[in-house]
Structure formats: structure tokens, C-alpha cells
Design a protein around this motif. Structure first.
Motif, short mmCIF file in Angstrom:
data_model
loop_
_atom_site.label_atom_id
_atom_site.label_comp_id
_atom_site.label_asym_id
_atom_site.label_seq_id
_atom_site.Cartn_x
_atom_site.Cartn_y
_atom_site.Cartn_z
N THR A 30 0.84 -1.20 0.00
CA THR A 30 0.00 0.00 0.00
C THR A 30 0.87 1.25 0.00
O THR A 30 2.04 1.21 0.41
CB THR A 30 -0.94 0.04 1.23
OG1 THR A 30 -0.14 0.09 2.42
CG2 THR A 30 -1.87 -1.15 1.26
N ASP A 79 -6.70 -11.31 7.61
CA ASP A 79 -5.88 -10.39 6.83
C ASP A 79 -4.39 -10.54 7.10
O ASP A 79 -3.59 -9.71 6.70
CB ASP A 79 -6.32 -8.94 7.07
CG ASP A 79 -6.11 -8.47 8.50
OD1 ASP A 79 -5.81 -9.31 9.38
OD2 ASP A 79 -6.25 -7.26 8.75
N ARG A 116 -4.37 -5.07 3.35
CA ARG A 116 -5.51 -4.17 3.22
C ARG A 116 -5.76 -4.00 1.72
O ARG A 116 -4.83 -3.66 0.97
CB ARG A 116 -5.22 -2.82 3.86
CG ARG A 116 -6.47 -1.91 3.85
CD ARG A 116 -6.19 -0.56 4.47
NE ARG A 116 -5.35 0.20 3.53
CZ ARG A 116 -4.56 1.19 3.90
NH1 ARG A 116 -4.44 1.54 5.15
NH2 ARG A 116 -3.83 1.82 2.99
N ASP A 117 -6.98 -4.26 1.30
CA ASP A 117 -7.36 -4.12 -0.11
C ASP A 117 -6.44 -4.89 -1.06
O ASP A 117 -6.07 -4.39 -2.13
CB ASP A 117 -7.40 -2.64 -0.50
CG ASP A 117 -8.41 -1.85 0.32
OD1 ASP A 117 -9.46 -2.42 0.69
OD2 ASP A 117 -8.14 -0.66 0.60
N GLY A 118 -6.02 -6.09 -0.64
CA GLY A 118 -5.22 -6.96 -1.50
C GLY A 118 -3.74 -6.66 -1.55
O GLY A 118 -3.00 -7.31 -2.29
N LYS A 119 -3.30 -5.66 -0.78
CA LYS A 119 -1.87 -5.31 -0.75
C LYS A 119 -1.35 -5.40 0.68
O LYS A 119 -2.10 -5.29 1.64
CB LYS A 119 -1.66 -3.88 -1.26
CG LYS A 119 -1.97 -3.69 -2.73
CD LYS A 119 -1.62 -2.28 -3.16
CE LYS A 119 -1.84 -2.10 -4.64
NZ LYS A 119 -1.34 -0.79 -5.08
N HIS A 121 -0.04 -4.06 3.88
CA HIS A 121 -0.14 -2.76 4.54
C HIS A 121 0.86 -2.63 5.70
O HIS A 121 1.40 -1.56 5.94
CB HIS A 121 -1.55 -2.53 5.05
CG HIS A 121 -1.71 -1.25 5.79
ND1 HIS A 121 -1.46 -0.02 5.21
CD2 HIS A 121 -2.05 -0.99 7.07
CE1 HIS A 121 -1.65 0.93 6.11
NE2 HIS A 121 -2.01 0.37 7.24
#
Length: 142
Positions: A30, A79, A116-119, A121
Motif C-alpha cells: 500500500t 488479513d 488491506r485491499d489486496g496489498k 499494509h
């Protein structure tokens, strides 16, 4: 989603560390990535964020030629992804403050990644620095 997260870590190990493709970091981490690994700041780069992660990878590769790495273990839940990375290379330039020894050394380190959101973080890492320093002749073998 967990399989996708594990694939991101596989790409970090193989593309960034083995191949030296630090351009991939921007795709996998991210923009506000946080590295909580004190050893990275101590031994490699105190620059925060993605740029610091890139520098850390380049510094590790520059100190150890013929660098190779493999994921020995990768597990995840929610996650979070945890990985045990085994690596090796020939110590042909300064590495972790030690002048070159031309020895082949092995590294093992544990990583925890929060997504977070596929990346990625957040990142935590524990490098076995004692093992490395023993191989470099800086600490007596037990």
C-alpha cells in the motif's frame, strides 16, 4: 482472498528479493505501508514506507551475490499471512556492517504481513542476526 495474499508474498520473495525487481513493490504494498521491523532500520535502511522496503531489498542483494530465497512455510488467517523465508548468498560486499568474506551464508527469517485491499499494509520481521553474525565470524560458534 487468502490464496491471493499468499501469492503476493510469493511474488515479494521471488520477484523483489531473488530477481531484484523493486519496481514491483509499488504494486504489492500500500502507499502508506508501514514496516515495523526494527532490524531493517538497524541493518539495512531507516527510510520508512515502500522506499525503505525497496532499499532493504537492494542492500541485501548487493551484499550477497547469487542471492536465492525460498518460502519454507506460509500460513494465513484473515488479513494476516506468516512466512518463514530461507535464503542464501555469497558475501561479496558489505552486509549488515561486515566487510566481504566471500563465504556463502544462509539466512532464515520470519515475516508477518497484514493486508488491506489486496496489498501488504504492515510488515513485521525477525531475522536471525546471531546466526548470520556467527557465519560471518563476528560471534563465536556455540
Amino acid at each position: 482472498m487468502l490464496d491471493a495474499h499468499k501469492n503476493v508474498i510469493r511474488r515479494l520473495v521471488h520477484e523483489v528479493f531473488e530477481q531484484g525487481r523493486v519496481d514491483v513493490v509499488d504494486e504489492l504494498l500500500t502507499e502508506d505501508f508501514v514496516d515495523h521491523s526494527a532490524q531493517h532500520a538497524e541493518f539495512f535502511s531507516d527510510v520508512p514506507g515502500r522506499e525503505g522496503f525497496k532499499r532493504m531489498a537492494l542492500i541485501a542483494r548487493s551484499g550477497l551475490t547469487d542471492f536465492e530465497a525460498e518460502l519454507d512455510l506460509i500460513v494465513g488467517e484473515g488479513d494476516l499471512v506468516a512466512a518463514l523465508v530461507l535464503a542464501a548468498g555469497t558475501h561479496t560486499a558489505e552486509f549488515m556492517g561486515v566487510p566481504p568474506t566471500d563465504q556463502r551464508i544462509r539466512l532464515s527469517d520470519f515475516h508477518f504481513f497484514r493486508f488491506r485491499d489486496g496489498k501488504v499494509h504492515e510488515h513485521w520481521n525477525q531475522l536471525n542476526a546471531l546466526e548470520i553474525m556467527q557465519q560471518l565470524g563476528r560471534v563465536p560458534q556455540a
